[in-house]
Design a protein around this motif. Structure first.
Motif, PDB file in Angstrom:
ATOM      1  N   LYS A   1      21.683  -0.779   4.571  1.00 16.42           N
ATOM      2  CA  LYS A   1      21.917  -2.197   4.317  1.00 16.42           C
ATOM      3  C   LYS A   1      20.672  -3.056   4.492  1.00 16.42           C
ATOM      4  CE  LYS A   1      26.299  -2.273   3.280  1.00 16.42           C
ATOM      5  NZ  LYS A   1      26.732  -2.756   1.939  1.00 16.42           N
ATOM      6  N   ASN A   2      19.694  -2.544   5.221  1.00 10.61           N
ATOM      7  CA  ASN A   2      18.536  -3.359   5.559  1.00 10.61           C
ATOM      8  C   ASN A   2      17.242  -2.797   4.983  1.00 10.61           C
ATOM      9  OD1 ASN A   2      20.051  -5.189   7.247  1.00 10.61           O
ATOM     10  ND2 ASN A   2      20.092  -3.570   8.805  1.00 10.61           N
ATOM     11  N   LEU A   3      16.326  -3.696   4.683  1.00 10.25           N
ATOM     12  CA  LEU A   3      14.995  -3.320   4.218  1.00 10.25           C
ATOM     13  C   LEU A   3      14.294  -2.505   5.291  1.00 10.25           C
ATOM     14  CD1 LEU A   3      12.910  -4.099   1.866  1.00 10.25           C
ATOM     15  CD2 LEU A   3      12.037  -5.774   3.506  1.00 10.25           C
ATOM     16  N   GLY A   4      13.698  -1.375   4.893  1.00 17.87           N
ATOM     17  CA  GLY A   4      13.061  -0.510   5.880  1.00 17.87           C
ATOM     18  C   GLY A   4      11.778   0.127   5.380  1.00 17.87           C
TER      19      GLY A   4
ATOM     20  N   PRO B   1      13.107  -3.178  13.822  1.00 13.59           N
ATOM     21  CA  PRO B   1      12.501  -1.884  13.472  1.00 13.59           C
ATOM     22  C   PRO B   1      12.569  -1.601  11.974  1.00 13.59           C
ATOM     23  CG  PRO B   1      14.600  -1.570  14.611  1.00 13.59           C
ATOM     24  CD  PRO B   1      14.250  -3.013  14.744  1.00 13.59           C
ATOM     25  N   ILE B   2      11.498  -1.013  11.457  1.00 16.22           N
ATOM     26  CA  ILE B   2      11.467  -0.655  10.038  1.00 16.22           C
ATOM     27  C   ILE B   2      11.712   0.843   9.837  1.00 16.22           C
ATOM     28  CG2 ILE B   2      10.033  -2.605   9.344  1.00 16.22           C
ATOM     29  CD1 ILE B   2       7.607  -0.758   9.356  1.00 16.22           C
ATOM     30  N   LEU B   3      11.466   1.642  10.854  1.00 19.87           N
ATOM     31  CA  LEU B   3      11.797   3.063  10.801  1.00 19.87           C
ATOM     32  C   LEU B   3      13.155   3.294  11.463  1.00 19.87           C
ATOM     33  CD1 LEU B   3       8.388   4.735  11.585  1.00 19.87           C
ATOM     34  CD2 LEU B   3       9.888   5.464   9.730  1.00 19.87           C
ATOM     35  N   PRO B   4      13.932   4.259  10.965  1.00 22.74           N
ATOM     36  CA  PRO B   4      15.209   4.575  11.608  1.00 22.74           C
ATOM     37  C   PRO B   4      14.988   5.042  13.045  1.00 22.74           C
ATOM     38  CG  PRO B   4      15.027   5.643   9.455  1.00 22.74           C
ATOM     39  CD  PRO B   4      13.681   5.093   9.780  1.00 22.74           C
ATOM     40  N   GLN B   5      15.987   4.858  13.881  1.00 20.54           N
ATOM     41  CA  GLN B   5      15.893   5.288  15.277  1.00 20.54           C
ATOM     42  C   GLN B   5      16.304   6.749  15.444  1.00 20.54           C
ATOM     43  OE1 GLN B   5      14.515   2.889  17.580  1.00 20.54           O
ATOM     44  NE2 GLN B   5      14.130   2.231  15.473  1.00 20.54           N
TER      45      GLN B   5
ATOM     46  N   LYS C   1      16.451  -5.536  -7.740  1.00 21.79           N
ATOM     47  CA  LYS C   1      17.132  -6.839  -7.638  1.00 21.79           C
ATOM     48  C   LYS C   1      17.397  -7.208  -6.180  1.00 21.79           C
ATOM     49  CE  LYS C   1      19.378  -6.753 -12.176  1.00 21.79           C
ATOM     50  NZ  LYS C   1      20.677  -6.711 -12.899  1.00 21.79           N
ATOM     51  N   ASN C   2      17.764  -6.209  -5.390  1.00 21.55           N
ATOM     52  CA  ASN C   2      17.974  -6.456  -3.960  1.00 21.55           C
ATOM     53  C   ASN C   2      16.660  -6.854  -3.275  1.00 21.55           C
ATOM     54  OD1 ASN C   2      20.717  -5.847  -4.105  1.00 21.55           O
ATOM     55  ND2 ASN C   2      20.408  -3.689  -3.606  1.00 21.55           N
ATOM     56  N   LEU C   3      15.565  -6.204  -3.664  1.00 23.51           N
ATOM     57  CA  LEU C   3      14.262  -6.573  -3.115  1.00 23.51           C
ATOM     58  C   LEU C   3      13.929  -8.021  -3.446  1.00 23.51           C
ATOM     59  CD1 LEU C   3      11.945  -3.515  -3.932  1.00 23.51           C
ATOM     60  CD2 LEU C   3      12.880  -4.126  -1.707  1.00 23.51           C
ATOM     61  N   LEU C   4      14.158  -8.397  -4.696  1.00 19.02           N
ATOM     62  CA  LEU C   4      13.799  -9.740  -5.151  1.00 19.02           C
ATOM     63  C   LEU C   4      14.641 -10.830  -4.500  1.00 19.02           C
ATOM     64  CD1 LEU C   4      13.190  -8.978  -8.931  1.00 19.02           C
ATOM     65  CD2 LEU C   4      11.477  -9.697  -7.257  1.00 19.02           C
ATOM     66  N   ALA C   5      15.761 -10.443  -3.921  1.00 19.34           N
ATOM     67  CA  ALA C   5      16.613 -11.399  -3.211  1.00 19.34           C
ATOM     68  C   ALA C   5      16.241 -11.513  -1.733  1.00 19.34           C
ATOM     69  CB  ALA C   5      18.078 -10.996  -3.348  1.00 19.34           C
ATOM     70  N   ASN C   6      15.287 -10.697  -1.295  1.00 21.16           N
ATOM     71  CA  ASN C   6      14.891 -10.669   0.110  1.00 21.16           C
ATOM     72  C   ASN C   6      13.753 -11.668   0.339  1.00 21.16           C
ATOM     73  OD1 ASN C   6      12.969  -9.475   2.339  1.00 21.16           O
ATOM     74  ND2 ASN C   6      14.998  -8.616   2.743  1.00 21.16           N
ATOM     75  N   ASP C   7      13.911 -12.540   1.328  1.00 27.03           N
ATOM     76  CA  ASP C   7      12.933 -13.607   1.566  1.00 27.03           C
ATOM     77  C   ASP C   7      11.550 -13.069   1.931  1.00 27.03           C
ATOM     78  OD1 ASP C   7      14.778 -15.583   0.986  1.00 27.03           O
ATOM     79  OD2 ASP C   7      15.361 -15.883   3.087  1.00 27.03           O
ATOM     80  N   VAL C   8      11.500 -11.988   2.698  1.00 26.30           N
ATOM     81  CA  VAL C   8      10.203 -11.425   3.087  1.00 26.30           C
ATOM     82  C   VAL C   8       9.477 -10.870   1.868  1.00 26.30           C
ATOM     83  CG1 VAL C   8       9.058  -9.596   4.404  1.00 26.30           C
ATOM     84  CG2 VAL C   8      10.910 -10.910   5.451  1.00 26.30           C
TER      85      VAL C   8
ATOM     86  N   GLY D   1      24.840   4.337  -3.721  1.00 27.04           N
ATOM     87  CA  GLY D   1      25.699   3.813  -2.661  1.00 27.04           C
ATOM     88  C   GLY D   1      24.982   3.013  -1.591  1.00 27.04           C
ATOM     89  N   LYS D   2      23.698   2.719  -1.793  1.00 23.68           N
ATOM     90  CA  LYS D   2      22.918   1.992  -0.785  1.00 23.68           C
ATOM     91  C   LYS D   2      22.331   0.717  -1.389  1.00 23.68           C
ATOM     92  CE  LYS D   2      21.162   6.327   1.260  1.00 23.68           C
ATOM     93  NZ  LYS D   2      19.911   7.079   1.527  1.00 23.68           N
ATOM     94  N   ASP D   3      22.166  -0.305  -0.560  1.00 22.39           N
ATOM     95  CA  ASP D   3      21.432  -1.501  -0.970  1.00 22.39           C
ATOM     96  C   ASP D   3      19.931  -1.247  -0.920  1.00 22.39           C
ATOM     97  OD1 ASP D   3      23.796  -2.901  -1.302  1.00 22.39           O
ATOM     98  OD2 ASP D   3      23.752  -3.737   0.720  1.00 22.39           O
ATOM     99  N   PHE D   4      19.517  -0.535   0.129  1.00 21.58           N
ATOM    100  CA  PHE D   4      18.119  -0.160   0.321  1.00 21.58           C
ATOM    101  C   PHE D   4      18.069   1.318   0.701  1.00 21.58           C
ATOM    102  CE2 PHE D   4      18.339  -4.714   1.327  1.00 21.58           C
ATOM    103  CZ  PHE D   4      17.384  -5.208   0.443  1.00 21.58           C
ATOM    104  N   PHE D   5      16.871   1.883   0.752  1.00 25.12           N
ATOM    105  CA  PHE D   5      16.769   3.305   1.056  1.00 25.12           C
ATOM    106  C   PHE D   5      17.348   3.640   2.427  1.00 25.12           C
ATOM    107  CE2 PHE D   5      13.678   3.174  -2.396  1.00 25.12           C
ATOM    108  CZ  PHE D   5      13.997   4.341  -3.078  1.00 25.12           C
ATOM    109  N   GLY D   6      17.205   2.713   3.371  1.00 24.26           N
ATOM    110  CA  GLY D   6      17.739   2.963   4.704  1.00 24.26           C
ATOM    111  C   GLY D   6      19.170   2.520   4.893  1.00 24.26           C
TER     112      GLY D   6
END
Length: 225
Positions: free
Chosen positions: A150-153, A85-89, A191-198, A143-148
């Motif tokens: 730890k994970n790309l969202g 999922p890309i949207l929070p639950q 930088k976190n985005l650029l390290a993401n394979d997708v 304090g976050k890696d991504f807006f959501g």
């Protein structure tokens, strides 16, 4: 079960941030799709048929049914393919993700576009207006890696417009719209985005992308008499 590629088609344009959003989401979901490159200066009969209201890309076609507008398409993808999922639950977090996505498109994107072609005090005012809006996102990333978290969202996908379009064009427009000394969190996020394979797979090649943007800016600024 993954859909067969002929059942999912994306009408897009390689340099469009809105089109690339859909590619990112489909890749996260592992959905095969057929990509149909569109010339946005000479719109195809197919595009006009599938999106008669806005006549714009992207358009996602699933089982022969077209869906338009990138934010709407992203939600459709998340509802249709529920893995990864890309949207929070959580309902509140989902609402906030939608809020920030609209904020990026309706305010930050609009403000950043005003920097192009402006000079002197008008350019300075456009830059400051854009920075004032970006400061809200800067706070969201603390304090976050991504807006959501730890994970790309969802918000990260939408905000690639900032990372790979607004920030890439700074040299072309002649001003640092998103300087690292004011926006360290946004730069860390990039930088976190650029390290993401997708993300690495789905963003446009930088050199080719910048040549295209520069050419488009020249055409927008220098119009025939």
């Amino acid at each position: 079960m993954a859909e067969r590629s002929e059942e999912v088609k994306l009408l897009g344009m390689w340099a469009s941030p809105f089109s690339r959003r859909i590619e990112i989401a489909l890749t996260i979901k592992g959905v095969p799709y057929e990509f149909s490159e569109q010339d946005i200066t000479n719109k195809s009969a197919l595009l006009l048929q599938l999106n008669p209201v806005h006549k714009m890309i992207p358009v996602l076609v699933h089982h022969g049914k077209p869906i338009s507008e990138s934010l709407v398409i992203l939600e459709y993808i998340d509802d249709t393919w529920q893995n990864n999922p890309i949207l929070p639950q959580d309902p509140y977090e989902k609402a906030m993700a939608r809020f920030w996505a609209k904020f990026i498109d309706e305010q930050i994107c609009v403000a950043a576009m005003k920097v192009v072609g402006k000079t002197g005090e008008e350019k300075d005012a456009a830059v400051e207006a854009t920075r004032d809006l970006l400061k809200f996102l800067e706070k969201e990333l603390v304090g976050k890696d991504f807006f959501g978290g730890k994970n790309l969202g969802f918000v990260d996908i939408v905000a690639t417009l900032i990372a790979f379009w607004v920030m890439r064009t700074e040299e072309i427009v002649g001003v640092k719209v998103v300087p690292v000394e004011i926006f360290p969190e946004i730069h860390r996020w990039v930088k976190n985005l650029l390290a993401n394979d997708v993300i690495k797979k789905c963003i446009p090649p930088e050199d080719e992308h910048l040549r295209y943007i520069k050419d488009r800016m020249v055409k927008l600024i220098i119009k025939p008499a």
